[in-house]
Design a protein around this motif. Structure first.
Motif, PDB file in Angstrom:
ATOM      1  N   LYS A  58      19.963 -35.310 -20.551  1.00  0.00           N
ATOM      2  CA  LYS A  58      20.844 -35.780 -21.852  1.00  0.00           C
ATOM      3  C   LYS A  58      21.512 -37.503 -22.048  1.00  0.00           C
ATOM      4  O   LYS A  58      22.163 -37.778 -23.015  1.00  0.00           O
ATOM      5  N   ARG A  59      20.313 -38.109 -21.480  1.00  0.00           N
ATOM      6  CA  ARG A  59      20.501 -40.035 -21.164  1.00  0.00           C
ATOM      7  C   ARG A  59      20.112 -40.251 -22.672  1.00  0.00           C
ATOM      8  O   ARG A  59      20.044 -41.096 -22.743  1.00  0.00           O
ATOM      9  N   THR A  60      19.162 -39.065 -23.155  1.00  0.00           N
ATOM     10  CA  THR A  60      18.094 -39.564 -24.496  1.00  0.00           C
ATOM     11  C   THR A  60      19.001 -40.147 -25.327  1.00  0.00           C
ATOM     12  O   THR A  60      18.730 -41.376 -25.597  1.00  0.00           O
ATOM     13  N   ARG A  61      20.576 -39.494 -25.235  1.00  0.00           N
ATOM     14  CA  ARG A  61      20.908 -39.546 -26.929  1.00  0.00           C
ATOM     15  C   ARG A  61      21.171 -41.251 -26.148  1.00  0.00           C
ATOM     16  O   ARG A  61      21.389 -42.322 -27.488  1.00  0.00           O
ATOM     17  N   ALA A  62      21.430 -41.522 -25.328  1.00  0.00           N
ATOM     18  CA  ALA A  62      22.479 -43.070 -24.912  1.00  0.00           C
ATOM     19  C   ALA A  62      21.135 -44.255 -25.183  1.00  0.00           C
ATOM     20  O   ALA A  62      21.212 -45.767 -25.581  1.00  0.00           O
ATOM     21  N   ALA A  63      19.882 -43.990 -24.866  1.00  0.00           N
ATOM     22  CA  ALA A  63      18.398 -44.379 -25.125  1.00  0.00           C
ATOM     23  C   ALA A  63      17.965 -44.399 -26.508  1.00  0.00           C
ATOM     24  O   ALA A  63      18.024 -46.120 -27.162  1.00  0.00           O
ATOM     25  N   TRP A 249      -2.641 -37.453 -22.610  1.00  0.00           N
ATOM     26  CA  TRP A 249      -1.438 -36.368 -22.806  1.00  0.00           C
ATOM     27  C   TRP A 249      -0.797 -37.078 -23.732  1.00  0.00           C
ATOM     28  O   TRP A 249       0.062 -37.961 -24.171  1.00  0.00           O
ATOM     29  N   CYS A 250       0.451 -36.028 -23.716  1.00  0.00           N
ATOM     30  CA  CYS A 250       1.809 -35.602 -24.602  1.00  0.00           C
ATOM     31  C   CYS A 250       2.575 -35.664 -23.669  1.00  0.00           C
ATOM     32  O   CYS A 250       2.295 -35.548 -22.303  1.00  0.00           O
ATOM     33  N   THR A 251       4.251 -36.076 -24.224  1.00  0.00           N
ATOM     34  CA  THR A 251       4.812 -36.675 -23.512  1.00  0.00           C
ATOM     35  C   THR A 251       5.546 -35.071 -23.774  1.00  0.00           C
ATOM     36  O   THR A 251       7.211 -35.593 -23.329  1.00  0.00           O
ATOM     37  N   GLY A 261       6.356 -36.845 -29.883  1.00  0.00           N
ATOM     38  CA  GLY A 261       6.822 -37.761 -28.934  1.00  0.00           C
ATOM     39  C   GLY A 261       5.826 -38.731 -28.834  1.00  0.00           C
ATOM     40  O   GLY A 261       4.423 -38.022 -29.647  1.00  0.00           O
ATOM     41  N   VAL A 262       6.103 -39.450 -28.055  1.00  0.00           N
ATOM     42  CA  VAL A 262       4.776 -40.630 -28.247  1.00  0.00           C
ATOM     43  C   VAL A 262       3.805 -40.287 -27.125  1.00  0.00           C
ATOM     44  O   VAL A 262       4.112 -39.644 -25.950  1.00  0.00           O
ATOM     45  N   GLY A 263       2.465 -40.842 -27.252  1.00  0.00           N
ATOM     46  CA  GLY A 263       1.269 -39.875 -26.548  1.00  0.00           C
ATOM     47  C   GLY A 263       1.434 -40.987 -25.139  1.00  0.00           C
ATOM     48  O   GLY A 263       1.048 -42.427 -25.016  1.00  0.00           O
ATOM     49  N   GLY A 264       0.174 -40.600 -23.613  1.00  0.00           N
ATOM     50  CA  GLY A 264       0.065 -41.556 -22.802  1.00  0.00           C
ATOM     51  C   GLY A 264      -1.722 -41.410 -22.876  1.00  0.00           C
ATOM     52  O   GLY A 264      -2.017 -40.628 -23.183  1.00  0.00           O
ATOM     53  N   ALA A 319      12.973 -41.976 -26.335  1.00  0.00           N
ATOM     54  CA  ALA A 319      13.052 -40.931 -25.846  1.00  0.00           C
ATOM     55  C   ALA A 319      12.168 -40.518 -24.410  1.00  0.00           C
ATOM     56  O   ALA A 319      12.793 -40.841 -23.247  1.00  0.00           O
ATOM     57  N   HIS A 320      11.377 -41.780 -24.913  1.00  0.00           N
ATOM     58  CA  HIS A 320      10.132 -41.568 -23.405  1.00  0.00           C
ATOM     59  C   HIS A 320      11.173 -42.065 -22.576  1.00  0.00           C
ATOM     60  O   HIS A 320      10.468 -42.228 -21.060  1.00  0.00           O
TER      61      HIS A 320
END
Ligand SMILES: *Cc1c(COP(=O)(O)O)cnc(C)c1O
Length: 428
Positions: A58-63, A249-251, A261-264, A319-320
């Motif tokens: 839920k906190r992703t939207r604000a981030a 890895w993927c996230t 999403g961005v990778g690691g 988002a990450h």
């Protein structure tokens, strides 16, 4: 009563037992942190595909909105004046990403996407010689990994059919025995330039003993890399202590950081300063001290960050960032403890409910799997997965006869497992 032992607990098939496990679950409150997709009737789905696309915190939207806000208000000045200045945004991940994979902060970097990072790593760490040019991979690895490895072999002038050694289960078996891996490494290690395995096989859910494989392979002089797409955020990893050379890895799977999403990426400290390694360079991998001097020669910064190409991808990284906060709060140790209990419970229930009609391909030993169970359900697997969706469970169909289900400790409940088993019982 139909009961079974696990190393942790004796399971019971009753709903009361599921509810009791949920009441005792120290991580139960984390479910509230996520959006759970709902059926047309407004009921939350039994979401068992967090191994494919993790749910949205839920906190992703604000981030993400924070970065959109700063972009709107500040324009280019956001690089230094945003609440989380974009110039050094990737540095936010040093500690939390390192905790997830068991690394030192300088050994990880968040950038690009998984397959891109795999190529960047193989550019540096697949260094074939005429005597030692082979790559050890799982037979039937995820297609992108097969293409990446095959095209790297070809790039160095090798025929993939010759260069790639596929690891296969024995006839009639579903997963690969550690003893067979070890024997192969001991007998053919001197031909192998690179061991490139998935930490958890995406199809069977088998988790490899990365510590032992790495030790044996390095003794034979092989370089060792892992694709942790299905392991990051799922297993307890100790990449630094295991002496792994590199990992990617993927996230968006267990790490819940959004589609695409961005990778690691992990590069062991012993390669932190390795000017002799060939690498495909970009300005963001350059030493930040001289980055804006726009000099013609590339001076890599120390550590994994020296493999960066481009400036930080702020929106997927936001988002990450939000998603990783929840891993820091819950802790990988606690997540893994719940995961073993929850997956063992689902296994117990599926065995009971399917009455011998379904075969679980995933290893029975909790140490050899993460939270995914791959279930061979027969030729109408696709229809079955569609029927499950109508009845309120999202599972993953894999050609030809398998469904994969992953009870994720971050947001799945013991009641989810119980309800899913009732669904199987009804279908059988
Ligand atoms: C999910 C997954 C991928 C996907 O690669 P992307 O580059 O993120 O599209 C690759 N390999 C494995 C093993 C995976 O599980």
């Amino acid at each position: 009563m139909n009961t079974a032992s696990s190393p942790i607990v004796e399971y019971h098939p009753s709903l009361e037992f599921a509810l009791e496990l949920d009441r005792m679950d120290p991580l139960a409150s984390f479910r509230e942190e996520y959006h759970i997709p709902r059926t047309v009737d407004g009921e939350p789905f039994i979401y068992l595909t967090g191994n494919s696309l993790g749910l949205m915190p839920k906190r992703t939207r604000a981030a993400v909105e924070q970065e959109l806000h700063d972009w709107a208000e500040l324009g280019v000045e956001g690089h230094f004046e945003a609440k989380n200045p974009w110039y050094g945004y990737h540095e936010i991940f040093r500690e939390p990403a390192a905790r997830v994979v068991g690394a030192n902060p300088g050994e990880v970097v968040v950038m690009n996407t998984l397959t891109t990072n795999l190529h960047l790593m193989m550019t540096s760490f697949y260094r074939p010689t005429p005597e030692r040019y082979r790559i050890l991979v799982e037979d039937g690895a995820f297609p992108s990994d097969q293409y990446a490895v095959g095209s790297q072999a070809r790039f160095h002038g090798h025929d993939p059919a010759d260069a790639i050694i596929p690891l296969r289960p024995r006839d009639g078996e579903n997963t690969i025995r550690m003893d067979d891996i070890e024997r192969l490494l001991v007998t053919r290690g001197n031909e192998i330039a690179l061991v490139m395995l998935g930490g958890v096989n995406y199809y069977t859910g088998q988790a490899f003993d990365m510590e032992r494989i790495t030790a044996v392979a390095r003794q034979q002089g092989c370089v060792v890399g892992y694709d942790l797409a299905h392991a990051a955020g799922n297993l307890r990893l100790r990449l630094h202590d295991w002496n792994v050379d590199f990992a990617v890895w993927c996230t968006y799977k267990y790490l819940n950081s959004g589609p695409g999403g961005v990778g690691g990426c992990f590069v062991h400290e012993r390669h932190a300063f390795a000017p002799e390694l060939p690498r495909f360079a970009g300005w963001w991998g350059n030493d930040p001290q001289s980055r804006f001097e726009m000099r013609p020669e590339f001076v890599p910064q120390h550590g994994a960050a020296g493999w960066q190409l481009s400036n930080a991808q702020i929106l997927p990284m936001a988002a990450h960032k939000a998603a990783l906060e929840l891993f820091t709060e819950a802790g990988m140790d606690a997540l893994r403890t719940k995961s073993e209990l929850l997956t063992g419970y689902l296994e117990f229930l599926v065995d009971g409910a399917s009455n011998g009609r379904f075969e679980i391909l995933t290893p029975r030993n909790p140490a050899e799997r993460g939270c995914q169970l791959s279930i061979r359900v027969g030729s109408d697997a696709r229809r079955l997965s569609e029927q499950m969706k109508c009845e309120g469970a999202i599972v993953d169909f894999r050609h030809p006869d398998v469904i994969r289900v992953a009870p994720v400790p971050m947001y799945n409940t013991f009641q989810d497992a119980w309800r899913f088993a009732r669904m199987i019982e009804k279908i059988v």
